[in-house]
Design a protein around this motif. Structure first.
Motif, PDB file in Angstrom:
ATOM      1  N   ALA A 187     -27.689  63.280  13.053  1.00 17.08           N
ATOM      2  CA  ALA A 187     -29.197  63.545  13.279  1.00 17.08           C
ATOM      3  C   ALA A 187     -29.147  63.930  14.574  1.00 17.08           C
ATOM      4  CB  ALA A 187     -30.018  62.246  12.543  1.00 17.08           C
ATOM      5  N   THR A 188     -29.833  64.694  15.073  1.00 12.17           N
ATOM      6  CA  THR A 188     -30.209  65.191  16.395  1.00 12.17           C
ATOM      7  C   THR A 188     -31.580  65.688  17.023  1.00 12.17           C
ATOM      8  OG1 THR A 188     -29.576  67.371  15.759  1.00 12.17           O
ATOM      9  CG2 THR A 188     -27.782  66.092  16.577  1.00 12.17           C
ATOM     10  N   GLN A 235     -41.634  59.973  27.301  1.00 19.46           N
ATOM     11  CA  GLN A 235     -42.529  59.027  26.635  1.00 19.46           C
ATOM     12  C   GLN A 235     -41.624  58.157  25.611  1.00 19.46           C
ATOM     13  OE1 GLN A 235     -44.773  61.831  24.235  1.00 19.46           O
ATOM     14  NE2 GLN A 235     -46.246  61.955  26.072  1.00 19.46           N
ATOM     15  N   LEU A 236     -40.475  58.591  25.181  1.00 17.37           N
ATOM     16  CA  LEU A 236     -39.607  57.997  24.072  1.00 17.37           C
ATOM     17  C   LEU A 236     -38.761  56.745  24.818  1.00 17.37           C
ATOM     18  CD1 LEU A 236     -38.358  60.709  21.731  1.00 17.37           C
ATOM     19  CD2 LEU A 236     -39.990  58.694  21.213  1.00 17.37           C
ATOM     20  N   GLY A 237     -38.592  56.894  26.039  1.00 15.49           N
ATOM     21  CA  GLY A 237     -37.685  56.142  27.003  1.00 15.49           C
ATOM     22  C   GLY A 237     -36.247  56.020  26.092  1.00 15.49           C
ATOM     23  N   SER A 238     -35.842  54.828  25.818  1.00 14.12           N
ATOM     24  CA  SER A 238     -34.617  54.746  24.917  1.00 14.12           C
ATOM     25  C   SER A 238     -34.971  54.710  23.684  1.00 14.12           C
ATOM     26  CB  SER A 238     -33.959  53.163  25.506  1.00 14.12           C
ATOM     27  OG  SER A 238     -34.790  52.256  25.026  1.00 14.12           O
ATOM     28  N   ASP A 239     -36.122  54.796  23.006  1.00 11.70           N
ATOM     29  CA  ASP A 239     -36.261  55.045  21.606  1.00 11.70           C
ATOM     30  C   ASP A 239     -35.590  56.662  21.002  1.00 11.70           C
ATOM     31  OD1 ASP A 239     -37.553  52.578  21.271  1.00 11.70           O
ATOM     32  OD2 ASP A 239     -39.354  53.639  21.611  1.00 11.70           O
ATOM     33  N   LYS A 240     -35.324  56.425  19.740  1.00 14.77           N
ATOM     34  CA  LYS A 240     -34.736  57.755  19.235  1.00 14.77           C
ATOM     35  C   LYS A 240     -35.534  58.373  18.187  1.00 14.77           C
ATOM     36  CE  LYS A 240     -30.169  55.768  19.872  1.00 14.77           C
ATOM     37  NZ  LYS A 240     -28.579  55.593  19.346  1.00 14.77           N
ATOM     38  N   GLU A 241     -35.679  59.878  18.135  1.00 16.66           N
ATOM     39  CA  GLU A 241     -36.213  60.480  17.502  1.00 16.66           C
ATOM     40  C   GLU A 241     -35.700  61.788  17.150  1.00 16.66           C
ATOM     41  OE1 GLU A 241     -41.035  61.447  17.798  1.00 16.66           O
ATOM     42  OE2 GLU A 241     -39.806  62.858  18.958  1.00 16.66           O
ATOM     43  N   MET A 251     -26.418  59.929  23.854  1.00 18.97           N
ATOM     44  CA  MET A 251     -26.345  58.461  23.381  1.00 18.97           C
ATOM     45  C   MET A 251     -27.791  58.289  22.706  1.00 18.97           C
ATOM     46  SD  MET A 251     -23.120  57.434  23.534  1.00 18.97           S
ATOM     47  CE  MET A 251     -23.748  55.919  22.992  1.00 18.97           C
ATOM     48  N   LEU A 252     -28.631  59.186  23.354  1.00 16.28           N
ATOM     49  CA  LEU A 252     -30.226  59.009  22.791  1.00 16.28           C
ATOM     50  C   LEU A 252     -30.527  59.853  21.803  1.00 16.28           C
ATOM     51  CD1 LEU A 252     -31.948  58.180  26.253  1.00 16.28           C
ATOM     52  CD2 LEU A 252     -31.423  56.574  24.528  1.00 16.28           C
ATOM     53  N   ASP A 253     -29.993  61.123  21.804  1.00 21.50           N
ATOM     54  CA  ASP A 253     -30.468  62.231  20.894  1.00 21.50           C
ATOM     55  C   ASP A 253     -29.462  62.499  19.894  1.00 21.50           C
ATOM     56  OD1 ASP A 253     -32.817  62.203  22.321  1.00 21.50           O
ATOM     57  OD2 ASP A 253     -31.734  63.453  24.021  1.00 21.50           O
ATOM     58  N   VAL A 254     -28.453  61.768  19.702  1.00 21.91           N
ATOM     59  CA  VAL A 254     -27.519  62.087  18.591  1.00 21.91           C
ATOM     60  C   VAL A 254     -27.262  60.674  17.837  1.00 21.91           C
ATOM     61  CG1 VAL A 254     -25.200  62.690  17.809  1.00 21.91           C
ATOM     62  CG2 VAL A 254     -26.295  63.926  19.915  1.00 21.91           C
ATOM     63  N   GLU A 255     -27.408  60.821  16.567  1.00 25.23           N
ATOM     64  CA  GLU A 255     -26.907  59.710  15.709  1.00 25.23           C
ATOM     65  C   GLU A 255     -25.826  60.094  14.751  1.00 25.23           C
ATOM     66  OE1 GLU A 255     -26.889  55.976  14.284  1.00 25.23           O
ATOM     67  OE2 GLU A 255     -28.474  56.311  15.721  1.00 25.23           O
ATOM     68  N   GLY A 259     -39.001  73.372  37.184  1.00 26.65           N
ATOM     69  CA  GLY A 259     -40.168  72.248  37.159  1.00 26.65           C
ATOM     70  C   GLY A 259     -40.450  71.862  35.698  1.00 26.65           C
ATOM     71  N   LEU A 260     -39.506  72.405  34.602  1.00 24.59           N
ATOM     72  CA  LEU A 260     -40.109  72.234  33.059  1.00 24.59           C
ATOM     73  C   LEU A 260     -39.615  70.905  32.615  1.00 24.59           C
ATOM     74  CD1 LEU A 260     -40.019  75.895  31.802  1.00 24.59           C
ATOM     75  CD2 LEU A 260     -41.950  74.663  32.874  1.00 24.59           C
ATOM     76  N   ILE A 261     -40.250  69.932  32.195  1.00 18.95           N
ATOM     77  CA  ILE A 261     -39.936  68.517  31.737  1.00 18.95           C
ATOM     78  C   ILE A 261     -40.022  68.335  30.285  1.00 18.95           C
ATOM     79  CG2 ILE A 261     -40.373  66.178  32.047  1.00 18.95           C
ATOM     80  CD1 ILE A 261     -41.819  66.944  34.926  1.00 18.95           C
ATOM     81  N   ASP A 262     -38.982  67.818  29.770  1.00 19.82           N
ATOM     82  CA  ASP A 262     -39.076  67.007  28.405  1.00 19.82           C
ATOM     83  C   ASP A 262     -39.832  66.082  28.550  1.00 19.82           C
ATOM     84  OD1 ASP A 262     -38.327  66.103  26.045  1.00 19.82           O
ATOM     85  OD2 ASP A 262     -36.232  66.077  26.126  1.00 19.82           O
ATOM     86  N   VAL A 263     -41.221  65.912  28.603  1.00 23.04           N
ATOM     87  CA  VAL A 263     -42.157  64.852  28.487  1.00 23.04           C
ATOM     88  C   VAL A 263     -41.788  63.907  27.550  1.00 23.04           C
ATOM     89  CG1 VAL A 263     -44.432  64.110  28.362  1.00 23.04           C
ATOM     90  CG2 VAL A 263     -43.639  66.184  30.028  1.00 23.04           C
ATOM     91  N   ARG A 264     -41.602  64.539  26.295  1.00 23.32           N
ATOM     92  CA  ARG A 264     -41.260  63.376  24.976  1.00 23.32           C
ATOM     93  C   ARG A 264     -40.276  62.450  25.195  1.00 23.32           C
ATOM     94  NH1 ARG A 264     -43.544  60.494  21.716  1.00 23.32           N
ATOM     95  NH2 ARG A 264     -42.737  60.152  19.940  1.00 23.32           N
ATOM     96  N   ARG A 265     -39.210  63.038  26.002  1.00 26.65           N
ATOM     97  CA  ARG A 265     -38.028  62.254  26.314  1.00 26.65           C
ATOM     98  C   ARG A 265     -38.525  61.008  27.021  1.00 26.65           C
ATOM     99  NH1 ARG A 265     -35.508  59.045  24.328  1.00 26.65           N
ATOM    100  NH2 ARG A 265     -34.330  60.409  22.903  1.00 26.65           N
TER     101      ARG A 265
END
Length: 186
Positions: free
Chosen positions: A121-122, A102-108, A67-71, A94-100
């Motif tokens: 777009a993904t 940071q984005l919160g519910s925003d899309k990139e 829902m957040l990472d596919v348009e 313990g590896l984290i997708d920090v960018r997600r």
């Protein structure tokens, strides 16, 4: 400066990089695009090539959250084979997708292409970094880095690490060490 090539094969390379007083282990990963058991096998092997100190970047060919990472016309129809397994592996290390985060519910998005005869777009390309990492992390998606004649349908994701002092989520004090940009292309 690359100090050691730890592991290298067709779709994976892991190196040690020295930067000031720090040494980082960086893995560049390409998960098979075909949505078959080969992708699952690859991910199961990957878990033994990474550890909790690895900065892993790659074209993962699946997304953390449809829902957040596919348009697309219908994001829930996106075949996301391997996503749950990848999240389990990265979470276990313990590896984290920090960018997600940071984005919160925003899309990139990092890739735009044809999927089932529709433009989709993904966010296939991303970094996973150690949860215990102290450096401040800044991400930038760029489409202006050209390194081959045929342009890629993927964008480059640049990670900048900065040795600012302080706690995550709070203002930090700048150190004398300049920020370090780490780029990886799919």
């Amino acid at each position: 400066e690359i100090t050691e090539i730890c592991h290298e094969e067709k779709s994976f390379i892991k190196v040690k990089v020295a930067r000031g007083k720090h040494t980082f282990t960086i893995a560049n990963v390409y998960v098979p695009a075909k949505r078959t058991e080969a992708r699952i096998d690859y991910l199961n092997q990957l878990r033994h090539k990474l550890d909790d100190n690895t900065l892993a970047v790659g074209d993962w060919n699946c997304v953390p959250d449809r829902m957040l990472d596919v348009e697309s016309k219908n994001p829930m129809n996106y075949n996301n084979l391997g996503a749950a397994l990848l999240q389990q592996i990265m979470g276990g290390l313990g590896l984290i997708d920090v960018r997600r985060e940071q984005l919160g519910s925003d899309k990139e998005y990092t890739r735009v292409g044809d999927y089932n005869h529709h433009i989709t777009a993904t966010r296939l390309d991303r970094w996973y970094t150690p949860g215990h990492m102290k450096q401040m992390q800044t991400y930038e998606v760029r489409n202006d880095f050209v390194f081959k004649k045929q342009p890629s349908d993927h964008k480059m994701v640049v990670l900048t690490l900065d040795d600012k002092l302080g706690d995550k989520g709070r203002d930090r004090t700048t150190c004398k060490t300049p920020p370090w940009r780490c780029c990886a292309t799919p």
